[in-house]
Design a protein around this motif. Sequence first.
Motif, PDB file in Angstrom:
ATOM      1  N   VAL A 148      -2.074   6.088 -20.426  1.00 17.73           N
ATOM      2  CA  VAL A 148      -2.716   7.626 -19.323  1.00 17.73           C
ATOM      3  C   VAL A 148      -3.953   8.635 -19.920  1.00 17.73           C
ATOM      4  N   ILE A 149      -4.489   8.482 -19.543  1.00 17.90           N
ATOM      5  CA  ILE A 149      -6.073   9.712 -19.983  1.00 17.90           C
ATOM      6  C   ILE A 149      -6.349  10.096 -18.702  1.00 17.90           C
ATOM      7  N   GLN A 150      -6.878  11.541 -19.237  1.00 13.48           N
ATOM      8  CA  GLN A 150      -7.025  12.429 -18.277  1.00 13.48           C
ATOM      9  C   GLN A 150      -8.391  13.377 -19.556  1.00 13.48           C
ATOM     10  N   LEU A 151      -9.889  13.246 -18.445  1.00 13.10           N
ATOM     11  CA  LEU A 151     -10.357  13.882 -18.701  1.00 13.10           C
ATOM     12  C   LEU A 151     -10.900  15.068 -18.033  1.00 13.10           C
ATOM     13  N   GLU A 152     -10.799  16.332 -17.925  1.00  9.83           N
ATOM     14  CA  GLU A 152     -11.276  17.296 -17.644  1.00  9.83           C
ATOM     15  C   GLU A 152     -12.355  17.903 -18.119  1.00  9.83           C
ATOM     16  N   ARG A 153     -12.715  18.607 -16.935  1.00  8.47           N
ATOM     17  CA  ARG A 153     -14.389  19.936 -17.520  1.00  8.47           C
ATOM     18  C   ARG A 153     -14.308  21.044 -16.869  1.00  8.47           C
ATOM     19  N   GLN A 154     -13.510  22.211 -17.170  1.00  3.44           N
ATOM     20  CA  GLN A 154     -13.700  23.712 -17.410  1.00  3.44           C
ATOM     21  C   GLN A 154     -14.888  24.520 -17.732  1.00  3.44           C
ATOM     22  N   GLY A 155     -15.812  24.505 -16.834  1.00  2.00           N
ATOM     23  CA  GLY A 155     -17.174  25.312 -16.511  1.00  2.00           C
ATOM     24  C   GLY A 155     -17.551  24.486 -18.478  1.00  2.00           C
ATOM     25  N   ASP A 156     -17.568  25.049 -19.316  1.00  2.14           N
ATOM     26  CA  ASP A 156     -18.315  24.501 -21.109  1.00  2.14           C
ATOM     27  C   ASP A 156     -17.418  23.922 -21.602  1.00  2.14           C
ATOM     28  N   THR A 157     -16.183  23.873 -21.168  1.00  2.00           N
ATOM     29  CA  THR A 157     -15.125  23.240 -21.924  1.00  2.00           C
ATOM     30  C   THR A 157     -14.707  22.411 -21.424  1.00  2.00           C
ATOM     31  N   ILE A 158     -13.945  21.094 -22.676  1.00  2.00           N
ATOM     32  CA  ILE A 158     -13.803  19.426 -22.587  1.00  2.00           C
ATOM     33  C   ILE A 158     -12.349  19.488 -22.565  1.00  2.00           C
ATOM     34  N   ILE A 159     -11.644  18.647 -21.501  1.00  2.00           N
ATOM     35  CA  ILE A 159      -9.981  18.711 -22.490  1.00  2.00           C
ATOM     36  C   ILE A 159      -9.649  17.698 -22.032  1.00  2.00           C
ATOM     37  N   MET A 160      -9.220  16.734 -23.183  1.00  2.00           N
ATOM     38  CA  MET A 160      -8.431  15.469 -22.633  1.00  2.00           C
ATOM     39  C   MET A 160      -7.402  15.353 -23.019  1.00  2.00           C
ATOM     40  N   ARG A 161      -7.204  14.781 -21.839  1.00  2.24           N
ATOM     41  CA  ARG A 161      -5.316  14.192 -21.887  1.00  2.24           C
ATOM     42  C   ARG A 161      -4.613  12.896 -21.916  1.00  2.24           C
ATOM     43  N   ALA A 162      -3.246  12.897 -22.949  1.00  2.00           N
ATOM     44  CA  ALA A 162      -3.059  11.444 -22.585  1.00  2.00           C
ATOM     45  C   ALA A 162      -1.297  11.043 -22.900  1.00  2.00           C
ATOM     46  N   ALA A 163      -1.162  10.357 -21.913  1.00  2.00           N
ATOM     47  CA  ALA A 163       0.562   9.716 -22.774  1.00  2.00           C
ATOM     48  C   ALA A 163       0.689   8.192 -22.463  1.00  2.00           C
ATOM     49  N   LYS A 164       1.739   8.093 -23.217  1.00  2.00           N
ATOM     50  CA  LYS A 164       2.507   5.805 -22.755  1.00  2.00           C
ATOM     51  C   LYS A 164       3.064   6.823 -21.582  1.00  2.00           C
ATOM     52  N   PHE A 165       2.819   6.021 -20.864  1.00  2.08           N
ATOM     53  CA  PHE A 165       3.537   5.368 -19.302  1.00  2.08           C
ATOM     54  C   PHE A 165       4.720   5.552 -19.257  1.00  2.08           C
ATOM     55  N   GLY A 166       5.767   6.467 -19.147  1.00  3.30           N
ATOM     56  CA  GLY A 166       6.383   7.243 -19.603  1.00  3.30           C
ATOM     57  C   GLY A 166       7.137   8.640 -19.453  1.00  3.30           C
ATOM     58  N   ASN A 167       6.044   9.194 -20.542  1.00  4.69           N
ATOM     59  CA  ASN A 167       5.961  10.249 -21.108  1.00  4.69           C
ATOM     60  C   ASN A 167       5.001  11.110 -20.578  1.00  4.69           C
ATOM     61  N   LEU A 168       5.484  12.681 -20.722  1.00  6.64           N
ATOM     62  CA  LEU A 168       4.759  13.715 -20.836  1.00  6.64           C
ATOM     63  C   LEU A 168       3.516  13.697 -20.660  1.00  6.64           C
TER      64      LEU A 168
END
Length: 505
Positions: A148-168
């Motif tokens: 699982v991957i996630q990419l977020e834009r908050q103004g000029d801030t770019i945030i990546m999040r990730a997880a093995k399926f099942g984990n937070l």
Amino acid sequence: MKRFMLLIPIIALFSCSTPPANVADIGVFNQATDIGKVKIKGSTVYNAETQTYTLTGSGTNIWGTSDEFQFARKKLGGDFIMTCMAHFKGEGVDPHRKMGLMFRSDLTGGSVYADAAIHGDGLTSLQYRPEANAETKEVKAELSAPDVIQLERQGDTIIMRAAKFGNLLQETGRVELQLPDTVYAGLFIGSHNPDVSETAVFENFRIDVPAADGVDGYQNLSPSRLELLDVETGHRKVIYTTNTHIEAPNWSRDGKFLLYNSDGKIIKFPLDTLNPQVLNTGVAQSCNNDHGISFNGTMLAVSSQTDLGDGKSGSIIYTIPIEGGDAFRVTDKAPSYWHGWSPDGKTLVYCAERNGNYDVYSIPATGGKEVRLTTAEGLDDGPEYSPDGKYIYFNSVRSGLMKIWRMKPDGSDQEQVSFGPYNDWFAHISPDGKRMVYVSYPPTVAPGNHPHNKRVMIQMQDTDSKESKVIAYLYGGQGTMNVPSWSPDGKRLAFVSFTYGDPEE
């Protein structure tokens, strides 16, 4: 439990620069082409039945000062979040092949960009090019080969999040990057070898536009997606989207329809026609998201804002035949928010505020004297019977976090059954009684609060275990899954996700 509000229609804040094209071929995206001078042409295929994307691409690399890859994208403006599950198809050739999510300022090879990249060898990183034609930089994640991957834009801030399926879901990288207000955003794959192609499969792809700062989700309600979730695989399917706000689906005992609330009404949603129909609920015309079906499938309990006289109103519990009809008033006192039927249909359990404290109460389904089952200070909410009638599960802040607890039907032997750092709301027990699911908020949300507009997760846990696993990562919260929503066979859940953008994306 929720406080009642009138539905306030909103105009979606999300817009794209061009009308969607080739929707049947590439889903939500406007275009899918190769970036850079690739030797082997790539492709993007969308499967409308499974709502999955399969990308095939080649290219020398996505690195250095210029890139070559396959890119399925659309133009997005402002702040937004992209999330998906992804995996490579086949063994692959080069360990540095890459796939993932990307924001890009233009379609040249040397464009400013940021991506959430998973490599063939498991390396995971937030890659970015700070200026056009400049060298690419990266923030490497400690996590390897996430699902699982996630990419977020908050103004000029770019945030990546990730997880093995099942984990937070965990934040794995954050950078400041100046991109134009409108960017190209979507899915990518590159082979890291100009003479071969690689393939990746993406599922559960969502574009979520979060609420702007200061937006109250009760007053400015969001568009909605009605989704079905396979609890084993985590695969999600959107079956209905609307620019109005819907909440809290129940799944009928015969498996043929869902019930949800919207604008004070209970809506019947047949799963064969997918055509919403307003259910006759008699005098209960201001229903909130606390409603549910009896174990035998013949009755519906609702919580509806009711005139109490002297200019006052409050939530009152009613029962109604499942096919619709006259509403029978069960509770005299308000506010009362239904959450559970006993298996024999004789008793209702609910959350109620009495003398300034919210606790769990029970009452005969035919009305009568209510019985207080919890006495702890703070909020006790969401009571629901187990199918065998031995326990009532509920959520409570008494430990300092909102956690799932259970007790005997008479209120005795209260024990905590969910653990971990998140705030857990509204446990729903599977038809066989062996598993429960609940919505988890991050610890940044106050334990006694359950707002609409947050990145939340649906977790599943065996009822005889303390261990849980995440089965869905979504933007939602209040109204996502307040009430029982298991399919009769225990294989799927119904829930609602929210966005302040286009719910079809």
